[in-house]
Scaffold this motif. Sequence first.
Motif, PDB file in Angstrom:
ATOM      1  N   ILE A  81       3.343  55.413  -4.091  1.00 15.01           N
ATOM      2  CA  ILE A  81       2.556  56.604  -4.467  1.00 15.01           C
ATOM      3  C   ILE A  81       2.463  56.730  -5.995  1.00 15.01           C
ATOM      4  CG2 ILE A  81       2.545  59.149  -4.375  1.00 15.01           C
ATOM      5  CD1 ILE A  81       3.660  58.758  -1.438  1.00 15.01           C
ATOM      6  N   ILE A  82       3.556  56.384  -6.681  1.00  8.90           N
ATOM      7  CA  ILE A  82       3.517  56.384  -8.160  1.00  8.90           C
ATOM      8  C   ILE A  82       2.402  55.439  -8.639  1.00  8.90           C
ATOM      9  CG2 ILE A  82       4.772  55.645 -10.247  1.00  8.90           C
ATOM     10  CD1 ILE A  82       7.372  56.572  -8.769  1.00  8.90           C
ATOM     11  N   ILE A  83       2.348  54.264  -8.010  1.00  9.51           N
ATOM     12  CA  ILE A  83       1.355  53.261  -8.418  1.00  9.51           C
ATOM     13  C   ILE A  83      -0.058  53.722  -8.023  1.00  9.51           C
ATOM     14  CG2 ILE A  83       0.601  50.866  -8.058  1.00  9.51           C
ATOM     15  CD1 ILE A  83       3.839  50.524  -7.444  1.00  9.51           C
ATOM     16  N   GLN A  84      -0.166  54.289  -6.829  1.00 11.17           N
ATOM     17  CA  GLN A  84      -1.452  54.839  -6.381  1.00 11.17           C
ATOM     18  C   GLN A  84      -2.001  55.844  -7.397  1.00 11.17           C
ATOM     19  OE1 GLN A  84      -1.074  57.635  -3.172  1.00 11.17           O
ATOM     20  NE2 GLN A  84      -3.218  58.265  -3.385  1.00 11.17           N
ATOM     21  N   LYS A  85      -1.119  56.770  -7.809  1.00 10.73           N
ATOM     22  CA  LYS A  85      -1.552  57.801  -8.761  1.00 10.73           C
ATOM     23  C   LYS A  85      -1.930  57.161 -10.090  1.00 10.73           C
ATOM     24  CE  LYS A  85      -0.278  61.714  -6.479  1.00 10.73           C
ATOM     25  NZ  LYS A  85       1.071  61.881  -5.855  1.00 10.73           N
ATOM     26  N   TYR A  86      -1.121  56.181 -10.509  1.00 12.84           N
ATOM     27  CA  TYR A  86      -1.329  55.578 -11.820  1.00 12.84           C
ATOM     28  C   TYR A  86      -2.691  54.901 -11.932  1.00 12.84           C
ATOM     29  CZ  TYR A  86      -0.366  53.379 -16.242  1.00 12.84           C
ATOM     30  OH  TYR A  86      -0.440  53.006 -17.553  1.00 12.84           O
ATOM     31  N   ILE A  87      -3.098  54.219 -10.848  1.00 10.78           N
ATOM     32  CA  ILE A  87      -4.407  53.535 -10.896  1.00 10.78           C
ATOM     33  C   ILE A  87      -5.504  54.398 -10.275  1.00 10.78           C
ATOM     34  CG2 ILE A  87      -3.402  51.211 -10.967  1.00 10.78           C
ATOM     35  CD1 ILE A  87      -4.107  50.917  -7.981  1.00 10.78           C
ATOM     36  N   ASN A  88      -5.128  55.606  -9.885  1.00  9.18           N
ATOM     37  CA  ASN A  88      -6.052  56.563  -9.276  1.00  9.18           C
ATOM     38  C   ASN A  88      -6.719  56.017  -8.009  1.00  9.18           C
ATOM     39  OD1 ASN A  88      -7.287  59.078  -9.042  1.00  9.18           O
ATOM     40  ND2 ASN A  88      -9.105  58.423 -10.190  1.00  9.18           N
ATOM     41  N   ALA A  89      -5.933  55.359  -7.174  1.00  7.28           N
ATOM     42  CA  ALA A  89      -6.446  54.936  -5.859  1.00  7.28           C
ATOM     43  C   ALA A  89      -6.526  56.163  -4.956  1.00  7.28           C
ATOM     44  CB  ALA A  89      -5.522  53.888  -5.247  1.00  7.28           C
ATOM     45  N   PRO A  90      -7.583  56.261  -4.147  1.00  2.00           N
ATOM     46  CA  PRO A  90      -7.718  57.441  -3.294  1.00  2.00           C
ATOM     47  C   PRO A  90      -6.573  57.577  -2.279  1.00  2.00           C
ATOM     48  CG  PRO A  90      -9.786  56.213  -3.370  1.00  2.00           C
ATOM     49  CD  PRO A  90      -8.754  55.383  -4.071  1.00  2.00           C
ATOM     50  N   LEU A  91      -6.108  56.458  -1.726  1.00  2.00           N
ATOM     51  CA  LEU A  91      -5.123  56.506  -0.643  1.00  2.00           C
ATOM     52  C   LEU A  91      -3.950  55.575  -0.926  1.00  2.00           C
ATOM     53  CD1 LEU A  91      -7.757  56.048   2.219  1.00  2.00           C
ATOM     54  CD2 LEU A  91      -6.635  58.211   1.616  1.00  2.00           C
ATOM     55  N   SER A  92      -2.755  55.987  -0.523  1.00  2.00           N
ATOM     56  CA  SER A  92      -1.587  55.132  -0.787  1.00  2.00           C
ATOM     57  C   SER A  92      -1.634  53.852   0.050  1.00  2.00           C
ATOM     58  CB  SER A  92      -0.284  55.893  -0.554  1.00  2.00           C
ATOM     59  OG  SER A  92      -0.153  56.209   0.805  1.00  2.00           O
ATOM     60  N   GLU A  93      -2.259  53.908   1.228  1.00  2.40           N
ATOM     61  CA  GLU A  93      -2.302  52.682   2.055  1.00  2.40           C
ATOM     62  C   GLU A  93      -3.281  51.638   1.497  1.00  2.40           C
ATOM     63  OE1 GLU A  93      -3.241  55.794   3.487  1.00  2.40           O
ATOM     64  OE2 GLU A  93      -4.734  55.428   5.060  1.00  2.40           O
ATOM     65  N   GLU A  94      -3.993  52.005   0.443  1.00  2.00           N
ATOM     66  CA  GLU A  94      -4.852  51.027  -0.227  1.00  2.00           C
ATOM     67  C   GLU A  94      -4.081  50.220  -1.276  1.00  2.00           C
ATOM     68  OE1 GLU A  94      -9.232  53.042  -0.129  1.00  2.00           O
ATOM     69  OE2 GLU A  94      -7.806  53.936  -1.539  1.00  2.00           O
ATOM     70  N   VAL A  95      -2.824  50.586  -1.462  1.00  2.00           N
ATOM     71  CA  VAL A  95      -1.976  49.908  -2.451  1.00  2.00           C
ATOM     72  C   VAL A  95      -1.011  48.994  -1.697  1.00  2.00           C
ATOM     73  CG1 VAL A  95      -0.232  50.265  -4.247  1.00  2.00           C
ATOM     74  CG2 VAL A  95      -2.180  51.842  -4.050  1.00  2.00           C
ATOM     75  N   LEU A  96      -1.259  47.690  -1.762  1.00  2.00           N
ATOM     76  CA  LEU A  96      -0.432  46.736  -1.033  1.00  2.00           C
ATOM     77  C   LEU A  96       0.561  46.099  -1.986  1.00  2.00           C
ATOM     78  CD1 LEU A  96      -3.237  44.766   0.903  1.00  2.00           C
ATOM     79  CD2 LEU A  96      -2.149  46.930   1.543  1.00  2.00           C
ATOM     80  N   PHE A  97       1.811  45.997  -1.549  1.00  2.00           N
ATOM     81  CA  PHE A  97       2.795  45.235  -2.317  1.00  2.00           C
ATOM     82  C   PHE A  97       2.628  43.749  -2.004  1.00  2.00           C
ATOM     83  CE2 PHE A  97       5.281  49.285  -2.441  1.00  2.00           C
ATOM     84  CZ  PHE A  97       5.420  49.361  -3.823  1.00  2.00           C
ATOM     85  N   THR A  98       2.579  42.948  -3.063  1.00  2.00           N
ATOM     86  CA  THR A  98       2.491  41.494  -2.929  1.00  2.00           C
ATOM     87  C   THR A  98       3.572  40.897  -3.836  1.00  2.00           C
ATOM     88  OG1 THR A  98       0.962  41.253  -4.800  1.00  2.00           O
ATOM     89  CG2 THR A  98      -0.028  41.652  -2.610  1.00  2.00           C
ATOM     90  N   LYS A  99       3.533  39.584  -3.999  1.00  3.33           N
ATOM     91  CA  LYS A  99       4.500  38.951  -4.910  1.00  3.33           C
ATOM     92  C   LYS A  99       4.015  38.992  -6.362  1.00  3.33           C
ATOM     93  CE  LYS A  99       4.732  35.045  -2.638  1.00  3.33           C
ATOM     94  NZ  LYS A  99       5.090  33.649  -2.306  1.00  3.33           N
ATOM     95  N   GLY A 100       2.729  39.261  -6.549  1.00  7.38           N
ATOM     96  CA  GLY A 100       2.180  39.254  -7.908  1.00  7.38           C
ATOM     97  C   GLY A 100       0.687  38.993  -7.856  1.00  7.38           C
ATOM     98  N   THR A 101       0.089  38.812  -9.019  1.00  4.59           N
ATOM     99  CA  THR A 101      -1.353  38.600  -9.091  1.00  4.59           C
ATOM    100  C   THR A 101      -1.797  37.394  -8.259  1.00  4.59           C
ATOM    101  OG1 THR A 101      -1.240  39.427 -11.354  1.00  4.59           O
ATOM    102  CG2 THR A 101      -3.281  38.351 -10.706  1.00  4.59           C
ATOM    103  N   THR A 102      -1.067  36.290  -8.408  1.00  7.27           N
ATOM    104  CA  THR A 102      -1.408  35.069  -7.673  1.00  7.27           C
ATOM    105  C   THR A 102      -1.419  35.338  -6.176  1.00  7.27           C
ATOM    106  OG1 THR A 102      -0.319  33.783  -9.404  1.00  7.27           O
ATOM    107  CG2 THR A 102      -0.728  32.654  -7.310  1.00  7.27           C
ATOM    108  N   ASP A 103      -0.376  35.997  -5.701  1.00  6.36           N
ATOM    109  CA  ASP A 103      -0.262  36.303  -4.282  1.00  6.36           C
ATOM    110  C   ASP A 103      -1.381  37.248  -3.834  1.00  6.36           C
ATOM    111  OD1 ASP A 103       1.150  36.036  -1.832  1.00  6.36           O
ATOM    112  OD2 ASP A 103       2.145  37.963  -2.160  1.00  6.36           O
ATOM    113  N   SER A 104      -1.708  38.217  -4.678  1.00  5.66           N
ATOM    114  CA  SER A 104      -2.776  39.173  -4.341  1.00  5.66           C
ATOM    115  C   SER A 104      -4.116  38.460  -4.181  1.00  5.66           C
ATOM    116  CB  SER A 104      -2.909  40.233  -5.443  1.00  5.66           C
ATOM    117  OG  SER A 104      -1.736  41.010  -5.537  1.00  5.66           O
ATOM    118  N   ILE A 105      -4.403  37.537  -5.105  1.00  7.31           N
ATOM    119  CA  ILE A 105      -5.685  36.826  -5.030  1.00  7.31           C
ATOM    120  C   ILE A 105      -5.704  35.914  -3.808  1.00  7.31           C
ATOM    121  CG2 ILE A 105      -7.207  35.166  -6.206  1.00  7.31           C
ATOM    122  CD1 ILE A 105      -6.179  36.374  -8.886  1.00  7.31           C
ATOM    123  N   ASN A 106      -4.574  35.258  -3.534  1.00  4.83           N
ATOM    124  CA  ASN A 106      -4.500  34.408  -2.338  1.00  4.83           C
ATOM    125  C   ASN A 106      -4.663  35.221  -1.061  1.00  4.83           C
ATOM    126  OD1 ASN A 106      -3.759  31.336  -2.649  1.00  4.83           O
ATOM    127  ND2 ASN A 106      -2.828  32.414  -4.374  1.00  4.83           N
TER     128      ASN A 106
END
Length: 412
Positions: A81-106
């Motif tokens: 939720i901290i990260i959601q607020k920081y990037i102003n995402a509408p919903l917390s479930e839109e914020v996925l934890f990954t291993k990093g940028t590489t993992d997110s793009i994959n």
Amino acid sequence: MITDDISIPFDVSRIRTDFPTLHRTVNGKDLIYFDNGATSQKPKVVIDAITEYYTNNNANIHRGVHFLSQLATAQYEDARIIIQKYINAPLSEEVLFTKGTTDSINLVANSLGELFTEGDEIIISAMEHHSNIVPWQMLCERKGCILKVIPINEAGELIMDEFDKLLSTKTKLVSITHISNTLGTINPIEEIIEKTHNIGGYVLIDGAQSIQHIKIDVQALDCDFFAFSAHKVFGPTGIGILYGKKEILDQMPPYQGGGDMIAKVTFEKTTYNELPHKFEAGTPNISGGICLGTAISYLSEFDLGAIHAHETELANYAEEKLLEFDGLRIIGTAEKKTSVVSFVVDGIHPFDLGTLLDKQGIAVRTGHHCTQPLMEFYQIPGTVRASFAFYNTKEEIDVFIRAMKRSLNMLR
Ligand SMILES: *Cc1c(COP(=O)(O)O)cnc(C)c1O
């Protein structure tokens, strides 16, 4: 005396006291850390949060009825939720934890990519990091999609007329870096997002080099995906974020199977859990997630506009001083750039220069910076790159310039 130097509107010397690593010596000299593009140093609050988690709160999350499991779950989900607020995402479930940028793009390449078919086109740019090139090449090989590349000019800016020509109704996705890790170029992502949406394509922003420098508002940007790594924004390694719009994530199939991502498993049929868990198979990096939350909370105490101004000033100052050396060429002279200074010196290999700087306690990066196609474009083997964070100072640049002088005298 009245000074009109208001260019550093926050207290850098106080900020530096938050970062223990900045106070060590290397090779008998005070460390000057100019490799922030590769990874940032960590503030004490983040280091303490890691210790605190493993000392007092360690448990597996999401399934336990016991006290510690619920505590760890609450902390992990609070971080989301901290990260959601920081990037102003509408919903917390839109914020996925990954291993990093590489993992997110994959994740996007493997999941959204499953919905692509032969002849669909993906657009990247000539300045992408390998992690925003290779996953798309692999997808193209699997699916018969076509990868198109926006060319750049000599200054290291996207040639937007060429982008316009590449865009078509075949374009399914444009995946582009916000800020180049090698050149420092700030790309016109707002324009790219708008134009891509006009033809019905999606846009992924590689924010690995922007989240720590520029205020990110994913709703204002209207990007479909935004990826970043914790370790470049003062958090731990092995954790990162993929923001994605819910309506797109909902259509995407899971990318990895396992625990946590399921609703019900039988040998006949498995149904998947809802967002964000659908994309978070297995026990995650729990302390990493929590401590990314700590890092983002720490960063949000500062005015990002002031940080950006400070870092841009450092980069400009470094460039101005470096250009006084004979035979030195700055690689990446975009009108809009920040926090990164890459350069080559006639007749001198970047590696030799980097080694001599290290002997003087100065950490810079040398090489291709995971952007080999960009090195090919400039026809150079690599660069020396100094990349700055908000804890760096002009005084450090002065020391760096003196060390450059000594090093070049030895090498010439
Ligand atoms: C560092 C970086 C990546 C890769 O990040 P990882 O943390 O290694 O996954 C991708 N793109 C850019 C622009 C980067 O600077």
